[in-house]
Design an enzyme around this catalytic site. Structure first.
Site, short mmCIF file in Angstrom:
data_model
loop_
_atom_site.label_atom_id
_atom_site.label_comp_id
_atom_site.label_asym_id
_atom_site.label_seq_id
_atom_site.Cartn_x
_atom_site.Cartn_y
_atom_site.Cartn_z
N ARG A 174 31.49 37.53 32.72
CA ARG A 174 32.50 36.62 33.25
C ARG A 174 32.10 35.15 33.10
NH1 ARG A 174 34.03 40.76 32.50
NH2 ARG A 174 35.05 42.24 33.88
N SER A 225 40.52 39.56 41.04
CA SER A 225 39.22 39.76 41.68
C SER A 225 38.69 38.43 42.22
CB SER A 225 38.21 40.34 40.69
OG SER A 225 38.64 41.61 40.25
N GLU A 295 34.61 34.81 41.38
CA GLU A 295 35.15 34.91 40.03
C GLU A 295 36.40 34.05 39.90
OE1 GLU A 295 37.27 38.43 37.43
OE2 GLU A 295 35.26 38.82 38.20
#
Length: 299
Positions: A174, A225, A295
């Site tokens: 990520r 998320s 995130e």
């Protein structure tokens, strides 16, 4: 600010509005007004836009389709540029594709499946854009952008552009070089795919879409998320073990379906969501000695 709007309109750069409510452009439906909101209708129009904004020292933020994004209720001072229609071109050249940063991932996965191209099945159901996916190395189901990206055309914060190779992007879980080391935004990307069986590609995409519908609360406004998984642990599981699923502050609630999602259960504010994020961080740190990292991008 109106004189800047007039200059932009004279250049026909695309949609230009004053005091645009940004909650209209985020999947969690939270965000105050942008002083100036621009959706350029081409890469050339984007360069014209940036030139005018630099002339007037107007600060700039870039957004995509508004998933994985949390914007304050007070809004954003300066200009917000949205990569969307106008930066959503697609060129298919055998098993390679060139695609604009504003192209929706879900639509891209569906379109290229018709050409029997495999590699984007993991993106089935991800409600973001190509530019955002490259920025954060989006992924799911054992794959991510880093596995298929050849190169990306990047707009840096100083207005310069450059093509970066997969290696230049320094992808990690990520993460990409664009988030910190070389801050910038993806204008377009080239992906290397492979020929596959259309029925098998569609079956794989539909399986991923069904999984998302069954396990994630996309019936409610949410930002996706909230935390990166602190591997080998999973953020949602930690939240569930702490008994926090369903916990609510104001109009924001930790999803009862998935612990790593915060949903807008009414008229949630930015501060409601931030309070839940802080609560989760404190509880996980206290009970597991794990530092949770968001995130979702918080402006």
């Amino acid at each position: 600010m109106q004189h800047i709007v007039d200059k932009l309109n004279n250049k026909s750069v695309g949609k230009v509005t004053l005091n645009e409510p940004l909650k209209k452009h985020t999947t969690i439906k939270i965000g105050g007004p942008a002083d100036l909101f621009i959706r350029p209708n081409s890469i050339e129009a984007l360069h014209d836009t940036l030139e005018i904004l630099r002339e007037h020292d107007i600060p700039v933020r870039v957004i995509g389709r508004g998933s994985n994004l949390l914007i304050p209720d007070e809004g954003i001072r300066g200009a917000v540029i949205q990569f969307g229609k106008g930066l959503d071109h697609l060129v298919v050249n055998e098993d390679q594709i060139l695609v604009g940063g504003g192209y929706p991932l879900v639509r891209l996965a569906a379109i290229i499946s018709r050409d029997e191209l495999s590699g984007f099945e993991f993106a089935g159901g991800i409600p973001g854009s190509v530019g955002g996916a490259v920025f954060m190395n989006a992924g799911a189901h054992g794959s991510d952008i880093s596995k298929i990206l050849v190169k990306a055309h990047i707009l840096f914060e100083d207005g310069t552009t450059e093509w970066l190779s997969n290696e230049d992007m320094k992808f990690d879980y990520r993460k990409s070089v664009l988030q910190n080391e070389r801050k910038g935004y993806c204008l377009e990307a080239v992906f290397q795919l492979q020929k596959g069986n259309k029925k098998e590609i569609l079956a794989e995409m539909n399986k991923h879409k069904d999984y998302r519908r069954e396990t994630q609360p996309w019936d409610y406004p949410c930002a996706g998320s909230i935390f990166r998984n602190p591997l080998p642990n999973h953020a949602g599981q930690l939240v569930e073990e702490l008994g926090l699923k369903g916990h609510q502050i104001g109009g924001a609630k930790i999803s009862e379906m998935h612990g790593n999602f915060i949903v807008n259960d009414g008229d949630a504010s930015y501060h409601d969501v931030m309070a839940l994020i802080q609560l989760i961080k404190e509880q996980v740190k206290e009970n597991y000695d794990i530092d949770m990292v968001t995130e979702v991008e918080i402006l």
